[in-house]
Each structure stands twice: as structure tokens, then as C-alpha cells.
Design a protein around this motif. Sequence first.
Motif, PDB file in Angstrom:
ATOM      1  N   ASP A  22     131.506  70.298  84.552  1.00 28.43           N
ATOM      2  CA  ASP A  22     132.238  69.457  85.496  1.00 28.43           C
ATOM      3  C   ASP A  22     133.384  68.675  84.859  1.00 28.43           C
ATOM      4  N   LEU A  24     137.101  68.100  83.646  1.00 25.27           N
ATOM      5  CA  LEU A  24     138.333  68.630  84.223  1.00 25.27           C
ATOM      6  C   LEU A  24     138.849  69.834  83.450  1.00 25.27           C
ATOM      7  N   ASP A  27     137.490  73.160  84.638  1.00 24.12           N
ATOM      8  CA  ASP A  27     137.754  73.601  86.012  1.00 24.12           C
ATOM      9  C   ASP A  27     138.467  74.949  85.937  1.00 24.12           C
ATOM     10  N   ARG A  29     140.233  76.507  87.898  1.00 22.26           N
ATOM     11  CA  ARG A  29     141.577  76.501  88.482  1.00 22.26           C
ATOM     12  C   ARG A  29     142.627  76.023  87.484  1.00 22.26           C
ATOM     13  N   PRO A 168     139.262  65.113  92.100  1.00 20.55           N
ATOM     14  CA  PRO A 168     139.291  66.436  92.745  1.00 20.55           C
ATOM     15  C   PRO A 168     140.660  66.769  93.358  1.00 20.55           C
ATOM     16  N   ALA A 171     143.050  67.598  90.502  1.00 15.39           N
ATOM     17  CA  ALA A 171     142.812  68.958  90.014  1.00 15.39           C
ATOM     18  C   ALA A 171     143.431  69.990  90.954  1.00 15.39           C
TER      19      ALA A 171
END
Length: 191
Positions: A22, A24, A27, A29, A168, A171
Motif C-alpha cells: 500500500d 505509494l 501503486d 499505476r 488516493p 495517485a
Amino acid sequence: MIPSFERVFGRLLRPVRGHDADLLCNDPRLAVAAGTMQLTSPAFAEGGDIPSRYAGRGVGENVSPPLAWSGVPAETVELVLVMQDPDAPLPRPVTHLVATDIAVDSEGVEEGMLRPETNPQIAFLPGSLGRIGYEGPRPIRGHGPHRYVFQLFALARVLPALDDVMLPELASGMAGWVLARAVLTGIFELI
């Protein structure tokens, strides 16, 4: 000596930890096909102990450590810096710092320069506790060592104005625009 309630509570929660997935920087993406930067601090080595001066309120002086970076891609138009604690006994890492709009020609930040009152050139977003700017390490006493992960992202676009946006949404705004990233991890523990 009678152990403090916090220390007893921390020891009970010792097996409960967040998840590295979790962070960043993990992530999917924000994956980077190529391009890496270097992120260091003269105050602590990678995987080393963060000096108590940089610890949070009630423990240290809550002063941000000096950071240095290199290898920023030439096509970078914005830098983003995030600090998270993945070891907090919560479902998600605790976010201690979100700084955007960092000058791409900078080579780092000096000690104490990651707060709005000391560095108005940088935009700061709220962390997990709603505080703006750097909030130093302050794990639960007795919970064991916590990792504090500084994550630097080089973006190929300028993020739109992000008042009161949470991680979120940040991100999502960064997705597909990360040219390079770097990570520096420091350790802090309250016994």
C-alpha cells in the motif's frame, strides 16, 4: 518501574503491521518502465536510524531531515515527495508528508524546509492525520521499529491545483505520468 499504558499497548500490537503493497511507490499505476533517481540524506543512511531530532511532536523536534536527489530526467516538469510509515498497526500506511510542485532544478531540500511556513515555494497536501507539511516519526512506544519511506517521483506533467486532496486522488493524478522515482528508508523506534 511500571510500564506505561502506551508501551503495553504497543507490545500487544507488535504483530499487527500495515502492508508494503500500500506504499505509494508500490501503486502499479505509478510503475516506471525506465528511469531511476537517487534519494539520500546526510542525516541517515538507507535503512539506518533516523536521528531523534527529526522525530515527531513529543519525541523530537519535528524538523524535516535534509534530503538530496540526483538523476532527475530532463523532461521532468514536477517533483512530488511523499513520506509514509508502512509499519503502523493500521490497514494502510500512515502518510507523514505530501509535497508537490517541487522545483525540478532543485537538488534537494535543507533541514527543516518541508513545512509551509519554511518553504512557501512547495505545495503541501494533508497527510493521514490531516496535518500539512512534515510530521516526523512517532510510532507507538513498544511497537517495535518502524520504517519511514521517503518516495520521490519525477512527473512528465504539472499536477492541477490539489487543495485538500488526499493520497488516493494524488495517485490517480500521477498515474501514467511518472518518469522516474527514488526511495529512501529510515528506521525509528520508541522503546
